[in-house]
Design a protein around this motif. Structure first.
Motif, PDB file in Angstrom:
ATOM      1  N   ASP A   1       0.800  -0.996   0.110  1.00 52.30           N
ATOM      2  CA  ASP A   1      -0.115  -0.022   0.123  1.00 52.30           C
ATOM      3  C   ASP A   1       0.865   1.110   0.145  1.00 52.30           C
ATOM      4  OD1 ASP A   1      -2.548   1.269  -0.085  1.00 52.30           O
ATOM      5  OD2 ASP A   1      -2.623   1.496   2.173  1.00 52.30           O
ATOM      6  N   LEU A   2       2.106   1.391  -0.980  1.00 52.83           N
ATOM      7  CA  LEU A   2       2.924   2.524  -1.112  1.00 52.83           C
ATOM      8  C   LEU A   2       2.353   3.240  -2.502  1.00 52.83           C
ATOM      9  CD1 LEU A   2       6.123   0.753  -0.269  1.00 52.83           C
ATOM     10  CD2 LEU A   2       4.734   2.131   1.234  1.00 52.83           C
ATOM     11  N   VAL A   3       2.920   4.505  -2.345  1.00 54.01           N
ATOM     12  CA  VAL A   3       2.524   5.087  -3.670  1.00 54.01           C
ATOM     13  C   VAL A   3       3.589   4.665  -4.721  1.00 54.01           C
ATOM     14  CG1 VAL A   3       2.854   7.415  -4.655  1.00 54.01           C
ATOM     15  CG2 VAL A   3       1.782   7.032  -2.304  1.00 54.01           C
ATOM     16  N   ALA A   4       4.827   4.268  -4.033  1.00 55.89           N
ATOM     17  CA  ALA A   4       5.918   3.738  -5.150  1.00 55.89           C
ATOM     18  C   ALA A   4       6.998   3.371  -4.657  1.00 55.89           C
ATOM     19  CB  ALA A   4       6.192   4.896  -6.305  1.00 55.89           C
ATOM     20  N   ILE A   5       7.665   2.502  -5.186  1.00 51.63           N
ATOM     21  CA  ILE A   5       8.983   1.735  -4.700  1.00 51.63           C
ATOM     22  C   ILE A   5       9.925   2.361  -5.785  1.00 51.63           C
ATOM     23  CG2 ILE A   5      10.439  -0.100  -4.143  1.00 51.63           C
ATOM     24  CD1 ILE A   5       7.926  -1.610  -2.839  1.00 51.63           C
ATOM     25  N   GLU A   6      10.677   3.147  -5.361  1.00 52.69           N
ATOM     26  CA  GLU A   6      11.794   3.757  -6.428  1.00 52.69           C
ATOM     27  C   GLU A   6      12.997   2.582  -6.393  1.00 52.69           C
ATOM     28  OE1 GLU A   6      12.445   7.647  -4.463  1.00 52.69           O
ATOM     29  OE2 GLU A   6      10.638   8.295  -5.654  1.00 52.69           O
TER      30      GLU A   6
ATOM     31  N   GLU B   1      25.280 -24.807   5.422  1.00 56.65           N
ATOM     32  CA  GLU B   1      25.714 -25.757   6.090  1.00 56.65           C
ATOM     33  C   GLU B   1      24.746 -26.839   6.186  1.00 56.65           C
ATOM     34  OE1 GLU B   1      26.713 -24.348   9.714  1.00 56.65           O
ATOM     35  OE2 GLU B   1      27.680 -22.376   9.221  1.00 56.65           O
ATOM     36  N   ASP B   2      25.187 -28.124   5.495  1.00 56.57           N
ATOM     37  CA  ASP B   2      24.148 -29.078   5.190  1.00 56.57           C
ATOM     38  C   ASP B   2      22.852 -28.381   4.338  1.00 56.57           C
ATOM     39  OD1 ASP B   2      25.878 -31.006   6.324  1.00 56.57           O
ATOM     40  OD2 ASP B   2      24.924 -30.310   8.392  1.00 56.57           O
ATOM     41  N   ALA B   3      21.862 -28.732   4.718  1.00 63.04           N
ATOM     42  CA  ALA B   3      20.598 -27.988   4.205  1.00 63.04           C
ATOM     43  C   ALA B   3      20.232 -26.663   4.736  1.00 63.04           C
ATOM     44  CB  ALA B   3      19.302 -28.950   4.367  1.00 63.04           C
ATOM     45  N   THR B   4      20.692 -26.361   5.716  1.00 66.88           N
ATOM     46  CA  THR B   4      20.355 -24.648   6.403  1.00 66.88           C
ATOM     47  C   THR B   4      21.472 -23.812   5.545  1.00 66.88           C
ATOM     48  OG1 THR B   4      20.211 -25.728   8.594  1.00 66.88           O
ATOM     49  CG2 THR B   4      20.460 -23.518   8.526  1.00 66.88           C
ATOM     50  N   VAL B   5      20.801 -22.795   5.134  1.00 65.72           N
ATOM     51  CA  VAL B   5      21.332 -21.599   4.379  1.00 65.72           C
ATOM     52  C   VAL B   5      21.469 -20.462   5.489  1.00 65.72           C
ATOM     53  CG1 VAL B   5      21.507 -20.353   2.291  1.00 65.72           C
ATOM     54  CG2 VAL B   5      21.052 -22.741   2.295  1.00 65.72           C
ATOM     55  N   THR B   6      22.533 -19.674   5.499  1.00 61.72           N
ATOM     56  CA  THR B   6      22.151 -18.494   6.292  1.00 61.72           C
ATOM     57  C   THR B   6      22.521 -17.279   5.262  1.00 61.72           C
ATOM     58  OG1 THR B   6      23.304 -19.300   8.231  1.00 61.72           O
ATOM     59  CG2 THR B   6      23.424 -17.228   8.085  1.00 61.72           C
ATOM     60  N   ALA B   7      21.844 -16.475   5.165  1.00 62.32           N
ATOM     61  CA  ALA B   7      21.940 -15.365   4.152  1.00 62.32           C
ATOM     62  C   ALA B   7      22.247 -13.986   5.127  1.00 62.32           C
ATOM     63  CB  ALA B   7      20.763 -15.066   3.557  1.00 62.32           C
ATOM     64  N   SER B   8      23.243 -13.218   4.780  1.00 62.42           N
ATOM     65  CA  SER B   8      23.588 -11.952   5.609  1.00 62.42           C
ATOM     66  C   SER B   8      24.060 -10.885   4.359  1.00 62.42           C
ATOM     67  CB  SER B   8      24.778 -12.324   6.446  1.00 62.42           C
ATOM     68  OG  SER B   8      25.827 -12.699   5.948  1.00 62.42           O
ATOM     69  N   GLY B   9      23.721  -9.785   4.770  1.00 61.29           N
ATOM     70  CA  GLY B   9      23.955  -8.627   3.919  1.00 61.29           C
ATOM     71  C   GLY B   9      23.354  -7.484   4.309  1.00 61.29           C
ATOM     72  N   THR B  10      23.061  -6.479   3.091  1.00 61.59           N
ATOM     73  CA  THR B  10      22.557  -5.244   3.420  1.00 61.59           C
ATOM     74  C   THR B  10      21.066  -5.023   2.368  1.00 61.59           C
ATOM     75  OG1 THR B  10      24.527  -4.394   3.938  1.00 61.59           O
ATOM     76  CG2 THR B  10      22.880  -2.903   3.416  1.00 61.59           C
ATOM     77  N   LEU B  11      20.114  -4.506   2.743  1.00 55.72           N
ATOM     78  CA  LEU B  11      19.129  -4.155   2.117  1.00 55.72           C
ATOM     79  C   LEU B  11      18.975  -2.568   2.166  1.00 55.72           C
ATOM     80  CD1 LEU B  11      15.942  -4.528   1.149  1.00 55.72           C
ATOM     81  CD2 LEU B  11      15.201  -4.171   3.371  1.00 55.72           C
ATOM     82  N   ARG B  12      18.723  -2.083   0.724  1.00 55.69           N
ATOM     83  CA  ARG B  12      18.722  -0.816   0.464  1.00 55.69           C
ATOM     84  C   ARG B  12      17.335  -0.434  -0.149  1.00 55.69           C
ATOM     85  NH1 ARG B  12      23.826  -2.083  -0.406  1.00 55.69           N
ATOM     86  NH2 ARG B  12      25.553  -1.177   0.878  1.00 55.69           N
ATOM     87  N   ALA B  13      16.698   0.431   0.095  1.00 55.03           N
ATOM     88  CA  ALA B  13      15.351   0.591  -0.292  1.00 55.03           C
ATOM     89  C   ALA B  13      14.848   2.355  -0.671  1.00 55.03           C
ATOM     90  CB  ALA B  13      14.332  -0.153   0.173  1.00 55.03           C
ATOM     91  N   ALA B  14      14.323   2.646  -1.331  1.00 56.86           N
ATOM     92  CA  ALA B  14      13.626   4.011  -1.291  1.00 56.86           C
ATOM     93  C   ALA B  14      12.095   3.807  -1.897  1.00 56.86           C
ATOM     94  CB  ALA B  14      14.579   4.831  -2.022  1.00 56.86           C
ATOM     95  N   TRP B  15      11.282   4.634  -1.166  1.00 54.27           N
ATOM     96  CA  TRP B  15       9.949   4.358  -1.521  1.00 54.27           C
ATOM     97  C   TRP B  15       9.076   5.660  -1.070  1.00 54.27           C
ATOM     98  CZ3 TRP B  15      12.004   1.921   2.656  1.00 54.27           C
ATOM     99  CH2 TRP B  15      11.491   2.381   4.041  1.00 54.27           C
ATOM    100  N   ILE B  16       7.910   5.703  -1.594  1.00 55.95           N
ATOM    101  CA  ILE B  16       7.112   6.949  -1.388  1.00 55.95           C
ATOM    102  C   ILE B  16       5.928   6.303  -0.887  1.00 55.95           C
ATOM    103  CG2 ILE B  16       5.882   8.678  -2.222  1.00 55.95           C
ATOM    104  CD1 ILE B  16       8.051   9.038  -4.393  1.00 55.95           C
TER     105      ILE B  16
END
Length: 164
Positions: A29-34, A45-60
């Motif tokens: 329910d946003l005007v826009a995601i830029e 590790e076996d069947a378990t996956v760890t994901a790490s990093g950075t999320l960057r977002a801009a929205w209206i």
């Protein structure tokens, strides 16, 4: 979708295209995601996956009070853990969850949906009650007045409202 057999050492750069941004804007329910992008390192590790990093977002989004367009942005760390789905317990059985269990994202087969996990992380970063600079004027115009402060905070409230 990420296939377990394709996980490598190099980080992944995920960038939502215009259609994906449009679909997510409607979903949240946003005007826009830029802009929506993430850089993620995966460790299996076996069947378990760890994901790490950075999320960057801009929205209206719309101001919760005045409805005006309100540009927002975030840059925050990601920490996700994908685990194989387990059989559902019997309906009447008692299960015990640890704090770590609450952060697990179950998947079936050999693939997990990293894009959906990033979309959900964005959803958690959005303040649904964000107010813009015209919110106070819109409140006053609608006759919504601030509650009268009493006691020790009355003086501070009067200063904020410009009263003597």
């Amino acid at each position: 979708m990420i296939d377990l057999r394709q996980i490598g050492a190099a980080p992944l750069d995920l960038v939502a295209d215009a259609a994906e941004c449009g679909a997510l804007a409607a979903r949240f329910d946003l005007v826009a995601i830029e802009r929506l992008e993430a850089r993620v390192s995966l460790v299996a590790e076996d069947a378990t996956v760890t994901a790490s990093g950075t999320l960057r977002a801009a929205w209206i989004q719309s101001c919760a009070v005045s409805g005006e367009d309100l540009p927002q942005a975030t840059e925050e760390p990601l920490a996700l853990r994908f685990v194989p789905a387990t059989d559902d317990p019997a309906p009447d059985s008692e299960i015990e969850l640890t704090a770590d269990d609450c952060d697990d994202i179950p998947y079936s087969g050999t693939q997990f949906d990293l894009g959906e996990a990033i979309a959900q992380s964005l959803g958690l970063a959005i303040d649904p009650f964000a107010c813009g600079p015209q919110a106070e004027a819109a409140r006053r115009a609608a006759g919504i007045l601030p509650e009268e402060a009493t006691g020790a905070f009355a003086g501070l409230a009067a200063l904020k409202l410009g009263k003597d």
